[in-house]
Design a protein around this motif. Structure first.
Motif, PDB file in Angstrom:
ATOM      1  N   ARG A  28      41.152  16.853  41.401  1.00 34.95           N
ATOM      2  CA  ARG A  28      40.975  17.672  40.188  1.00 34.95           C
ATOM      3  C   ARG A  28      40.408  16.826  39.059  1.00 34.95           C
ATOM      4  N   THR A  29      40.900  15.594  38.948  1.00 32.23           N
ATOM      5  CA  THR A  29      40.395  14.691  37.919  1.00 32.23           C
ATOM      6  C   THR A  29      38.932  14.361  38.191  1.00 32.23           C
ATOM      7  N   ALA A  30      38.599  14.074  39.433  1.00 29.34           N
ATOM      8  CA  ALA A  30      37.212  13.772  39.799  1.00 29.34           C
ATOM      9  C   ALA A  30      36.304  14.971  39.532  1.00 29.34           C
ATOM     10  N   GLU A  31      36.790  16.177  39.827  1.00 24.85           N
ATOM     11  CA  GLU A  31      36.014  17.385  39.539  1.00 24.85           C
ATOM     12  C   GLU A  31      35.721  17.499  38.045  1.00 24.85           C
ATOM     13  N   PHE A  32      36.720  17.172  37.232  1.00 24.24           N
ATOM     14  CA  PHE A  32      36.510  17.190  35.780  1.00 24.24           C
ATOM     15  C   PHE A  32      35.434  16.182  35.397  1.00 24.24           C
ATOM     16  N   LEU A  33      35.518  14.974  35.956  1.00 23.73           N
ATOM     17  CA  LEU A  33      34.538  13.940  35.631  1.00 23.73           C
ATOM     18  C   LEU A  33      33.135  14.369  36.028  1.00 23.73           C
ATOM     19  N   LEU A  34      33.011  15.048  37.151  1.00 22.15           N
ATOM     20  CA  LEU A  34      31.704  15.525  37.595  1.00 22.15           C
ATOM     21  C   LEU A  34      31.185  16.647  36.703  1.00 22.15           C
ATOM     22  N   ALA A  35      32.061  17.569  36.360  1.00 22.25           N
ATOM     23  CA  ALA A  35      31.656  18.740  35.582  1.00 22.25           C
ATOM     24  C   ALA A  35      31.447  18.434  34.099  1.00 22.25           C
ATOM     25  N   HIS A  36      32.153  17.424  33.597  1.00 20.95           N
ATOM     26  CA  HIS A  36      32.116  17.120  32.161  1.00 20.95           C
ATOM     27  C   HIS A  36      31.801  15.644  31.941  1.00 20.95           C
ATOM     28  N   ARG A  37      30.849  15.132  32.689  1.00 21.19           N
ATOM     29  CA  ARG A  37      30.596  13.690  32.702  1.00 21.19           C
ATOM     30  C   ARG A  37      30.282  13.105  31.332  1.00 21.19           C
ATOM     31  N   LEU A  38      29.542  13.808  30.508  1.00 21.67           N
ATOM     32  CA  LEU A  38      29.226  13.257  29.177  1.00 21.67           C
ATOM     33  C   LEU A  38      30.452  13.265  28.281  1.00 21.67           C
ATOM     34  N   ASP A  39      31.205  14.351  28.304  1.00 20.57           N
ATOM     35  CA  ASP A  39      32.431  14.422  27.508  1.00 20.57           C
ATOM     36  C   ASP A  39      33.420  13.339  27.945  1.00 20.57           C
ATOM     37  N   ALA A  40      33.525  13.135  29.263  1.00 17.57           N
ATOM     38  CA  ALA A  40      34.504  12.183  29.801  1.00 17.57           C
ATOM     39  C   ALA A  40      34.260  10.765  29.307  1.00 17.57           C
ATOM     40  N   LEU A  41      33.037  10.440  28.997  1.00 14.77           N
ATOM     41  CA  LEU A  41      32.736   9.091  28.512  1.00 14.77           C
ATOM     42  C   LEU A  41      33.396   8.800  27.170  1.00 14.77           C
ATOM     43  N   TYR A  42      33.688   9.852  26.418  1.00 13.69           N
ATOM     44  CA  TYR A  42      34.231   9.665  25.068  1.00 13.69           C
ATOM     45  C   TYR A  42      35.695  10.078  24.934  1.00 13.69           C
ATOM     46  N   LEU A  43      36.303  10.482  26.038  1.00 11.01           N
ATOM     47  CA  LEU A  43      37.711  10.886  26.017  1.00 11.01           C
ATOM     48  C   LEU A  43      38.579   9.740  26.514  1.00 11.01           C
ATOM     49  N   ASN A  44      39.792   9.649  25.976  1.00  9.95           N
ATOM     50  CA  ASN A  44      40.718   8.652  26.516  1.00  9.95           C
ATOM     51  C   ASN A  44      41.505   9.274  27.663  1.00  9.95           C
ATOM     52  N   THR A  45      42.322   8.479  28.317  1.00 14.24           N
ATOM     53  CA  THR A  45      43.043   8.967  29.493  1.00 14.24           C
ATOM     54  C   THR A  45      43.963  10.142  29.181  1.00 14.24           C
ATOM     55  N   SER A  46      44.605  10.099  28.045  1.00 10.57           N
ATOM     56  CA  SER A  46      45.510  11.195  27.672  1.00 10.57           C
ATOM     57  C   SER A  46      44.744  12.493  27.475  1.00 10.57           C
ATOM     58  N   GLN A  47      43.575  12.413  26.876  1.00 15.74           N
ATOM     59  CA  GLN A  47      42.765  13.613  26.653  1.00 15.74           C
ATOM     60  C   GLN A  47      42.249  14.191  27.967  1.00 15.74           C
TER      61      GLN A  47
END
Length: 90
Positions: A28-47
């Motif tokens: 599920r986490t990997a799916e998020f990273l794939l779907a929101h790759r640009l956002d994920a670069l600027y989010l911390n682990t808690s977010q």
């Protein structure tokens, strides 16, 4: 496997290739990273954890699993994965 000009493997390809080796919550986490790759670069682990509805430790373990998968294949870390790892604080 796709490579950029520096010979590094595309981080999205790395995630896709490692996907089946991940636990369901890591997937599920990997799916998020794939779907929101640009956002994920600027989010911390808690977010990221909050958006995926997993524990922060799952996000960290996912990053570690992806890094290990890359190291097992002796791939050079892609700059964006390194950047993500820095944001995660592993």
């Amino acid at each position: 496997m796709e490579q950029d000009r520096s010979g590094s493997t595309d981080p999205l390809t790395q995630i896709r290739e490692a996907f089946e080796t991940l636990s369901p919550s890591q997937q599920r986490t990997a799916e998020f990273l794939l779907a929101h790759r640009l956002d994920a670069l600027y989010l911390n682990t808690s977010q990221i954890a909050e958006r995926v509805s997993v524990d922060r430790s799952t996000v960290v373990r996912t990053a570690q699993a992806l890094e290990q998968s890359c190291n097992d294949r002796q791939l050079v870390a892609h700059p964006e994965l390194v950047r993500l790892e820095g944001r995660i604080g592993v």
